[in-house]
Design a protein around this motif. Structure first.
Motif, PDB file in Angstrom:
ATOM      1  N   LEU A  99      31.826  35.770  29.674  1.00 39.89           N
ATOM      2  CA  LEU A  99      32.810  36.069  28.625  1.00 39.89           C
ATOM      3  C   LEU A  99      33.320  37.505  28.732  1.00 39.89           C
ATOM      4  O   LEU A  99      34.481  37.787  28.418  1.00 39.89           O
ATOM      5  N   LEU A 100      32.467  38.418  29.182  1.00 41.00           N
ATOM      6  CA  LEU A 100      32.873  39.817  29.287  1.00 41.00           C
ATOM      7  C   LEU A 100      34.013  40.016  30.290  1.00 41.00           C
ATOM      8  O   LEU A 100      34.721  41.022  30.240  1.00 41.00           O
ATOM      9  N   PHE A 101      34.175  39.063  31.200  1.00 35.70           N
ATOM     10  CA  PHE A 101      35.221  39.152  32.216  1.00 35.70           C
ATOM     11  C   PHE A 101      36.543  38.525  31.753  1.00 35.70           C
ATOM     12  O   PHE A 101      37.543  38.623  32.455  1.00 35.70           O
ATOM     13  N   ASP A 102      36.540  37.899  30.602  1.00 39.06           N
ATOM     14  CA  ASP A 102      37.741  37.236  30.087  1.00 39.06           C
ATOM     15  C   ASP A 102      38.870  38.263  29.953  1.00 39.06           C
ATOM     16  O   ASP A 102      38.733  39.265  29.237  1.00 39.06           O
ATOM     17  N   ALA A 103      39.964  38.023  30.643  1.00 42.74           N
ATOM     18  CA  ALA A 103      41.072  38.974  30.675  1.00 42.74           C
ATOM     19  C   ALA A 103      41.638  39.268  29.290  1.00 42.74           C
ATOM     20  O   ALA A 103      42.143  40.366  29.047  1.00 42.74           O
ATOM     21  N   THR A 104      41.564  38.313  28.366  1.00 46.10           N
ATOM     22  CA  THR A 104      42.121  38.547  27.025  1.00 46.10           C
ATOM     23  C   THR A 104      41.333  39.581  26.238  1.00 46.10           C
ATOM     24  O   THR A 104      41.851  40.165  25.301  1.00 46.10           O
ATOM     25  N   LEU A 105      40.081  39.837  26.637  1.00 47.43           N
ATOM     26  CA  LEU A 105      39.279  40.852  25.940  1.00 47.43           C
ATOM     27  C   LEU A 105      39.553  42.263  26.451  1.00 47.43           C
ATOM     28  O   LEU A 105      39.160  43.237  25.812  1.00 47.43           O
ATOM     29  N   ARG A 144      39.656  37.252  44.803  1.00 48.24           N
ATOM     30  CA  ARG A 144      40.843  38.105  44.760  1.00 48.24           C
ATOM     31  C   ARG A 144      42.042  37.261  44.322  1.00 48.24           C
ATOM     32  O   ARG A 144      42.216  36.137  44.759  1.00 48.24           O
ATOM     33  N   GLY A 145      42.837  37.772  43.403  1.00 46.06           N
ATOM     34  CA  GLY A 145      43.982  37.043  42.874  1.00 46.06           C
ATOM     35  C   GLY A 145      43.692  36.318  41.559  1.00 46.06           C
ATOM     36  O   GLY A 145      44.598  35.999  40.814  1.00 46.06           O
ATOM     37  N   HIS A 146      42.414  36.082  41.264  1.00 40.51           N
ATOM     38  CA  HIS A 146      42.032  35.452  39.991  1.00 40.51           C
ATOM     39  C   HIS A 146      42.190  36.488  38.880  1.00 40.51           C
ATOM     40  O   HIS A 146      41.905  37.672  39.081  1.00 40.51           O
ATOM     41  N   PRO A 147      42.639  36.094  37.683  1.00 42.09           N
ATOM     42  CA  PRO A 147      42.847  37.082  36.607  1.00 42.09           C
ATOM     43  C   PRO A 147      41.575  37.834  36.205  1.00 42.09           C
ATOM     44  O   PRO A 147      41.660  38.943  35.676  1.00 42.09           O
ATOM     45  N   GLU A 148      40.422  37.265  36.473  1.00 45.30           N
ATOM     46  CA  GLU A 148      39.164  37.923  36.097  1.00 45.30           C
ATOM     47  C   GLU A 148      38.509  38.642  37.277  1.00 45.30           C
ATOM     48  O   GLU A 148      37.401  39.157  37.143  1.00 45.30           O
ATOM     49  N   TYR A 149      39.194  38.708  38.426  1.00 46.15           N
ATOM     50  CA  TYR A 149      38.628  39.327  39.617  1.00 46.15           C
ATOM     51  C   TYR A 149      38.202  40.760  39.342  1.00 46.15           C
ATOM     52  O   TYR A 149      38.919  41.527  38.706  1.00 46.15           O
TER      53      TYR A 149
END
Length: 163
Positions: A99-105, A144-149
């Motif tokens: 969850l800490l990697f969730d881009a919305t946070l 690489r390229g993933h929003p949470e990378y």
């Protein structure tokens, strides 16, 4: 000794090693399904330390907040959800931190974990890999390229790679 017993003993040694340092963060590194949860549970059972499941616990707490408040409160809420420091080399065990990697946070997961480990031992699962690069060892999360990378330096970190 089986692999879990060996890893539990090695983790216990690392916990003792970092207990007197300023930054007391240990990362357990393995891909999803690689044994991080099993190791944390084995350590918890052997040494009587609770495991905080970050995703479920923090996620439930964040779900009660308005979306715009979640990025502002996530770090503070995680600190409040952690068991109080017990002193000495008794660590706080953090599992399932995806969850800490969730881009919305809009968090920097490693920076947050480092902050949480100032003055207390924190053992956290890192769901990814440790890769050697020309710049040195790097922690990798996602592709690489993933929003949470994420690709992070291991400088100043203690890591235990689970084979």
């Amino acid at each position: 000794m089986n692999d879990t017993s060996n890893l539990t003993a090695r983790l216990h040694e690392l916990v003792a090693d970092v207990a007197s340092l300023h930054s007391q963060l240990i990362l357990l590194v393995a891909p999803p399904g690689g044994g991080k949860t099993a190791l944390l549970r084995a350590y918890a059972a052997r040494y009587g330390v609770p495991v905080l499941t970050v995703g479920a616990t923090l996620g439930a707490t964040l779900a009660a907040l308005p979306r715009q408040e979640r990025p502002l409160q996530a770090g503070t809420l995680l600190r409040e959800l952690m068991p109080p420091p017990a002193g000495g080399a008794r660590p706080c065990l953090l599992d399932n931190p995806e969850l800490l990697f969730d881009a919305t946070l809009r968090l920097n997961p490693l920076a947050l974990l480092r902050q949480l480990a100032r003055g207390r031992v924190v053992v956290a699962a890192w769901p990814g890999e440790l890769r050697q690069t020309p710049q040195g060892a790097r922690l990798i999360y996602a592709r690489r390229g993933h929003p949470e990378y994420r690709e992070e330096s291991t400088e100043g970190l203690y890591t235990l790679v689970i084979p």
